[in-house]
Design a protein around this motif. Structure first.
Motif, PDB file in Angstrom:
ATOM      1  N   HIS A 125      -2.933  -4.574  -6.262  1.00 52.62           N
ATOM      2  CA  HIS A 125      -4.000  -5.274  -6.980  1.00 52.62           C
ATOM      3  C   HIS A 125      -3.479  -6.605  -7.489  1.00 52.62           C
ATOM      4  O   HIS A 125      -2.372  -6.682  -8.043  1.00 52.62           O
ATOM      5  N   CYS A 172       2.774   1.732  -3.329  1.00 58.17           N
ATOM      6  CA  CYS A 172       1.886   2.150  -4.417  1.00 58.17           C
ATOM      7  C   CYS A 172       1.531   3.636  -4.300  1.00 58.17           C
ATOM      8  O   CYS A 172       1.440   4.359  -5.305  1.00 58.17           O
ATOM      9  N   GLN A 173       1.287   4.076  -3.074  1.00 59.93           N
ATOM     10  CA  GLN A 173       0.931   5.484  -2.871  1.00 59.93           C
ATOM     11  C   GLN A 173       2.126   6.407  -3.067  1.00 59.93           C
ATOM     12  O   GLN A 173       1.984   7.522  -3.573  1.00 59.93           O
ATOM     13  N   THR A 197       0.826  -1.211   0.000  1.00 63.00           N
ATOM     14  CA  THR A 197       0.000   0.000   0.000  1.00 63.00           C
ATOM     15  C   THR A 197       0.859   1.259   0.000  1.00 63.00           C
ATOM     16  O   THR A 197       0.638   2.198  -0.789  1.00 63.00           O
ATOM     17  N   ALA A 226      -8.581   9.093  -4.793  1.00 66.87           N
ATOM     18  CA  ALA A 226      -8.535   7.742  -5.372  1.00 66.87           C
ATOM     19  C   ALA A 226      -7.112   7.227  -5.291  1.00 66.87           C
ATOM     20  O   ALA A 226      -6.365   7.219  -6.265  1.00 66.87           O
ATOM     21  N   SER A 227      -6.762   6.779  -4.097  1.00 67.86           N
ATOM     22  CA  SER A 227      -5.377   6.396  -3.852  1.00 67.86           C
ATOM     23  C   SER A 227      -5.023   5.104  -4.583  1.00 67.86           C
ATOM     24  O   SER A 227      -5.816   4.162  -4.628  1.00 67.86           O
ATOM     25  N   PRO A 228      -3.830   5.015  -5.181  1.00 67.84           N
ATOM     26  CA  PRO A 228      -3.367   3.753  -5.763  1.00 67.84           C
ATOM     27  C   PRO A 228      -3.258   2.674  -4.693  1.00 67.84           C
ATOM     28  O   PRO A 228      -2.857   2.944  -3.556  1.00 67.84           O
ATOM     29  N   THR A 229      -3.622   1.452  -5.049  1.00 67.25           N
ATOM     30  CA  THR A 229      -3.598   0.327  -4.110  1.00 67.25           C
ATOM     31  C   THR A 229      -3.019  -0.901  -4.789  1.00 67.25           C
ATOM     32  O   THR A 229      -3.058  -1.031  -6.012  1.00 67.25           O
ATOM     33  N   CYS A 286       0.240  -2.191  -8.995  1.00 71.23           N
ATOM     34  CA  CYS A 286      -0.427  -1.078  -8.315  1.00 71.23           C
ATOM     35  C   CYS A 286      -1.520  -0.538  -9.224  1.00 71.23           C
ATOM     36  O   CYS A 286      -1.222  -0.051 -10.331  1.00 71.23           O
ATOM     37  N   TRP A 325      -4.922  13.509  -5.590  1.00 68.50           N
ATOM     38  CA  TRP A 325      -5.036  12.155  -6.154  1.00 68.50           C
ATOM     39  C   TRP A 325      -5.044  11.103  -5.041  1.00 68.50           C
ATOM     40  O   TRP A 325      -5.884  10.195  -5.023  1.00 68.50           O
ATOM     41  N   GLY A 374      -5.690   3.814  -9.345  1.00 69.04           N
ATOM     42  CA  GLY A 374      -6.780   4.455  -8.626  1.00 69.04           C
ATOM     43  C   GLY A 374      -7.565   5.418  -9.480  1.00 69.04           C
ATOM     44  O   GLY A 374      -8.765   5.280  -9.672  1.00 69.04           O
ATOM     45  N   SER A 375      -6.874   6.402 -10.012  1.00 70.60           N
ATOM     46  CA  SER A 375      -7.530   7.414 -10.851  1.00 70.60           C
ATOM     47  C   SER A 375      -6.683   7.650 -12.091  1.00 70.60           C
ATOM     48  O   SER A 375      -5.557   8.149 -11.991  1.00 70.60           O
TER      49      SER A 375
END
Length: 784
Positions: free
Chosen positions: A656, A581-582, A578, A651-654, A670, A647, A673-674
Motif C-alpha cells: 500500500h 506482505c502475505q 505482495t 482478506a490478504s495483506p497487500t 503492507c 486470513w 487486509g483484515s
C-alpha cells in the motif's frame, strides 16, 4: 460671460435661425430670413459653393447680454497663422479642381469660408449661415424655400464645435467633412448621419497608443485627459480598449481629468511624482499641456516617458530646451504628413491682409462622399467607411534631444489599418531617442513579473496588473512566468523546493540500506547464528545429563522455532511486495506459535514428571511420551496455520502507498487486509503465552532438580511484557516505524526466550562442566 448667459444666447440665435425657414406671419405667402450675422468670411464665387469653417482667430469676446435687445456681433482677436494656412489649403484644392478639366467639366467650384473665432457659438452661427445663406430672398408659396447652392461644409477643427454643428446639419443631410475633429463619438451614424472626416478618430489613436505600450511591455501607465469632449471621449475609448486587451495586461494608475486650475494641476503632478508608473498617456490640447508642464518643472518631476496625443505631438511651444529634460524622448501620435505639389508656392503668394469678398444637391453629395476611394500622390489610400471615417493612419513621432542641444521631431514609425481590418504597428527602434541614462526603453509595470514557482494574487480593488507573487503551496507548481494558478502535481509526484517542477515523491520503507534497517538485520542474523551455535552445543553435548534432563527433543524443536522467529523478522525489512506482505505475518504467527507451543508442552511435561514422582502416579507419564509431545506441538501450530490460511484467502495483506503520514513522501507499507485476522493471530499467540506463563508460575516452587519451571516463568514474563508493550507502540508508530516496532518486538521476545531458557544451560555446559553430571543434578537439595 457667465455660464447661464451662454445658454440663453444659444436659445436666442437658434430660435432666429430655425424661424427663418418658417412662413412669416407678416408675409404669409412667402418665407425669408429674419436676421443676418456679420462674420469674418473668405468668399469665391462659383457654380457650386463649398462651405468652410476655420478658426482664424484664437478667441472672441461678446458684449454683455441685456436680454432686452438683439445681441451684438462678437469681436475676434489673435490671428492664427496655422489655421489660415489650412483655409488656404482648401482654397488651393478648389483652384486645382477648377483647373483640371477632367474632374468637373463646365462646372466651377467656389467657396465660402467663415471664421469661428475658436468659439462654439460663432462656429454654430457660421454653419447655419452657410446652410441658410446670407441673402434676404423672398419666395412665394408656390415655390420651394431653398438655400444657396452649398454642397457641403469643410470643418470644424474642434470635436466640441463639430458635435454641435453636425447635430443640426445632420437633420438636413448637409455633409460636414472635418479635417481635425477626432472624437470617437462622431462615428455614431445614428446621431451624425452626414458627418465625414479625413483624420482618424480617437478610438484608432487609442489603439495606436496601446499597440506602442504592448510593443515595449509597458503594462502600467498614467492616464491624463482634459475635461473637454476631446479628452473625455478619448479616455473612455482608452479604458474600453484596455478592457478588450486584458490578455495584454495593460492598466492605468489614475484617470485624471483636469482643467487649468492651479490647485488641480498641483494635485495631478504630485500623483505623477509619487506613482510607480513610468509611462504617462496624455490626451489634451497643447494649451493644457503648457500649464501642466509649468507645474511639472516646478516640482521637478523627471524620469517619465510621455505618450502624446495628436493634439500636442507637434506643439513647437513645448519643444524647448527648458522642457526637454522633462519631455525629451516623448513618443507622439501625429497626423499623417505628405507633400502636396504646388501648395507651398500657392501659400507663398498669399497675402493675409487682403480683404476677401464678403459680399444643393446634398443627398447626391452624400452618395458620392460615401463612394470616395482614391490614392494620394504620396501613396495613402483615401476612402470613408460606413461611419464616415477615413482609413486611419498615424505617424509616430519622437522628441529627440540632440547632443548639440538642438531639438528634433522625427518620425520613427507608423500605425495604420490594414486591408484585413487589423492594426499594424511599424517602429524603427534604432532611431528612437530615450531620455533616460540607460538610453533604453523604461520599465513601467505595476508589479514585476512573477517567476516560476509563484502565482499572481490580485490586489483587491486594484487593476489586474497590480498583484502579489505568492509562492505555490506544497504539492503545487507553476513552470512559467505570471501564472494565475498553481497546478497540482500528479499523485506520485511532489513539488520541487522552488515549486517550479514536479519531482517523484521520496519513498519510505524500512530499508536494508538505512542505519535502522542494517541494525535490525544484523540483530536478526546474529540471533539466528546464536540459535545455530546453541543447537550445535546441545547436539554435541546431547548425552550429558543436563541436556537429557531438559527434554532434549523439545529443546531442539524450540531452538529451531526460535531460529524461524529470528529469520521471519527479515520479511519486515525491504520494499513491501505482495509475497512479502502475505508471508511476513503468516511466518511470524506460525513461528511464534511453534515456539510457544514447545514451551507450553515443556511446562506441562515438567508438571507431569513432578506428579509422577509421587507414589502410584507413574502410570500418568504414558500420556506424555515423545510422540504425544510432538503431536501436541503439531496440533497447536496447525491451528495458527489455519488462521493464517483463512486470513490470506479472505482478506490478504497487500502493498500500500500511504500518503497520509507525509504529503511529500510515499510510505510503502503492507495493509494488513483484515484487522480481525491480525487480531486473532496475535490473540492466539497471547493465549498460548499466558497459559504457559500460568502453568510455569504454578510450577516455580518445584524441587531444584526440576527448576526448568523457573526459567520458563521468567522467559514467559519477558515474552508477555514485550508483546503487551508492542500493541500501543505499533498503533502509534507511522509508516516504516511500525514495521521497525514489530521487528523489534520479534527480536526482543526471541532473544528473551533464547537467553532465559538456554543461557543457564549453556553456562553450565561450557563454563561449569563439573555441575553437568547426574550425581551433581541428583544430589541437589530438594527445597521449595
Amino acid at each position: 460671460m457667465r455660464p447661464h448667459s451662454h445658454s440663453s444666447f444659444f436659445v436666442l440665435f437658434l430660435s432666429v435661425f430655425f424661424s427663418s425657414a418658417l412662413p412669416s406671419p407678416v408675409y404669409p405667402s412667402s418665407c425669408h430670413l429674419l436676421g443676418k450675422f456679420h462674420l469674418n468670411q473668405m468668399y469665391q464665387s462659383g457654380d457650386l459653393i463649398l462651405g468652410g469653417i476655420f478658426k482664424l482667430h484664437f478667441f472672441s469676446s461678446f458684449p454683455d447680454l441685456s436680454f432686452t435687445s438683439q445681441p451684438q456681433q462678437p469681436i475676434c482677436y489673435g490671428f492664427d497663422v496655422r489655421s489660415f494656412r489650412q483655409a488656404q489649403t482648401m482654397a488651393f484644392a478648389i483652384d486645382e479642381i477648377n483647373r483640371n478639366p477632367s474632374l468637373l467639366p463646365n462646372v466651377t467650384l467656389g467657396y465660402s469660408m467663415y471664421d469661428n473665432c475658436m468659439n462654439v457659438g460663432v462656429g454654430f452661427r457660421a454653419a447655419l449661415s452657410l446652410a441658410n445663406g446670407q441673402e434676404k430672398q423672398v419666395y412665394t408659396l408656390n415655390e420651394t424655400c431653398t438655400t444657396p447652392p452649398i454642397l457641403g461644409i469643410v470643418g470644424d477643427s474642434s470635436s466640441t464645435r463639430t458635435i454641435a454643428i453636425s447635430t443640426v446639419l445632420g437633420l438636413y443631410r448637409v455633409p460636414l467633412v472635418s479635417y481635425f475633429a477626432t472624437c470617437s463619438c462622431l462615428s455614431d451614424r445614428q446621431k451624425f448621419p452626414s458627418f465625414f472626416r479625413t483624420i482618424p478618430s480617437d478610438s484608432f489613436q487609442v489603439r495606436a497608443m496601446i499597440q506602442i505600450m504592448k510593443h515595449f511591455g509597458w503594462t502600467w501607465a498614467g492616464l491624463l485627459y482634459s475635461g473637454d469632449d476631446y479628452g473625455v471621449h478619448a479616455a473612455r475609448s482608452f479604458q474600453s480598449d484596455l478592457g478588450l486587451a486584458a490578455e495584454s495586461c495593460l492598466a492605468y494608475t489614475e484617470v485624471l481629468p483636469w482643467d487649468n486650475d492651479p490647485v488641480e494641476l498641483r494635485r495631478i503632478v504630485n500623483i505623477l511624482r509619487t506613482s510607480t508608473a513610468r509611462v504617462v498617456v496624455a490626451f489634451s490640447p497643447k494649451s493644457y499641456m503648457i500649464n501642466l508642464m509649468e507645474e511639472v518643472v516646478r516640482q521637478n518631476v523627471t524620469g517619465l516617458q510621455w505618450i502624446a496625443s495628436e493634439a500636442w505631438t507637434s506643439a513647437a511651444v513645448l519643444q524647448t530646451n527648458d522642457l526637454m529634460p522633462y519631455l525629451g524622448g516623448t513618443l507622439g501620435i501625429a497626423i499623417r504628413r505628405g507633400e502636396i505639389p504646388g501648395l507651398k508656392t500657392f501659400l507663398m503668394k498669399t497675402q493675409p491682409d487682403l480683404t476677401y469678398n464678403t459680399t444643393f444637391g446634398n443627398s447626391m453629395l452624400m452618395y458620392y462622399l460615401e463612394k470616395v476611394n482614391f490614392t494620394t500622390s504620396f501613396g495613402d489610400q483615401v476612402s470613408f467607411d460606413e461611419n464616415g471615417d477615413a482609413l486611419p493612419i498615424y505617424d509616430i513621432m519622437n522628441w529627440a534631444w540632440l547632443p548639440d542641444g538642438s531639438i528634433k521631431l522625427h518620425s520613427v514609425g507608423e500605425v495604420k489599418r490594414s486591408s484585413s481590418n487589423h492594426d499594424e504597428l511599424t517602429l524603427d527602434e534604432d532611431i528612437i531617442f530615450w531620455n533616460f541614462p540607460s538610453k533604453q526603453p523604461p520599465r513601467s509595470v505595476c508589479s514585476e513579473s512573477c517567476p516560476p514557482g509563484t502565482r499572481r494574487a490580485l490586489k483587491k480593488g486594484e487593476p489586474e496588473c497590480c498583484y502579489d507573487c505568492v509562492p505555490c503551496s506544497e504539492g503545487k507548481i507553476s513552470n512559467m512566468n505570471d501564472s494565475m494558478e498553481c497546478t497540482r502535481c500528479p499523485e506520485d509526484f511532489w513539488s520541487s523546493p522552488q515549486r517550479d517542477y514536479c519531482v517523484p515523491k521520496t519513498t519510505e520503507f524500512l530499508s536494508y540500506h538505512e542505519p535502522l534497517g542494517i541494525c535490525l538485520t544484523t540483530t536478526s542474523l546474529l540471533g539466528t547464528f546464536i540459535c545455530l551455535v546453541v543447537l550445535g552445543i546441545f547436539i554435541y553435548h546431547r548425552s550429558t545429563p543436563i541436556v537429557r534432563a531438559n527434554n532434549s527433543e523439545l529443546s531442539f524443536q524450540l531452538l529451531l522455532s526460535l531460529k524461524f522467529c529470528f529469520l521471519c523478522s527479515l520479511l519486515f525489512i525491504g520494499r513491501p511486495r505482495t509475497w512479502t506482505c502475505q508471508l511476513r505475518h503468516a511466518a511470524f504467527g506460525i513461528s511464534f506459535v511453534f515456539c510457544v507451543s514447545c514451551i507450553l508442552v515443556k511446562t506441562v511435561v515438567v508438571l507431569a514428571v513432578f506428579k509422577a514422582s509421587k507414589p502410584g502416579a507413574e502410570a500418568s507419564l504414558k500420556w506424555f511420551g515423545a510422540a504425544q509431545q510432538r503431536g501436541t506441538v503439531l496440533v497447536l501450530t496447525s491451528v495458527q496455520a489455519a488462521i493464517c490460511t483463512v486470513w490470506l484467502v479472505s482478506a490478504s495483506p497487500t502493498p500500500h502507498k500511504n500518503t497520509q503520514y507525509h504529503s511529500d513522501k510515499i510510505v510503502y507499507e503492507c495493509a494488513i487486509g483484515s484487522t480481525v485476522g491480525f487480531g486473532i493471530l496475535l490473540g492466539y499467540i497471547g493465549f498460548l503465552a499466558i497459559l504457559s506463563f500460568l502453568l510455569a508460575f504454578l510450577a516455580r516452587n518445584l524441587p531444584d532438580s526440576f527448576n526448568e519451571a523457573k526459567l520458563i516463568t521468567f522467559s514467559m514474563l519477558i515474552f508477555c511484557a514485550v508483546w503487551v508493550a508492542f500493541v500501543p507502540a505499533y498503533i502509534s508508530s507511522p509508516g516504516k516505524y511500525a514495521d521497525a516496532v514489530e521487528v523489534f518486538a520479534i527480536l526482543a521476545s526471541s532473544y528473551g526466550l533464547l537467553v532465559a531458557l538456554f543461557g543457564p544451560k549453556c553456562y553450565i555446559i561450557l563454563l561449569r562442566p563439573e555441575r553437568n553430571t547426574k550425581k551433581a543434578i541428583m544430589s541437589r537439595d530438594i527445597r521449595s
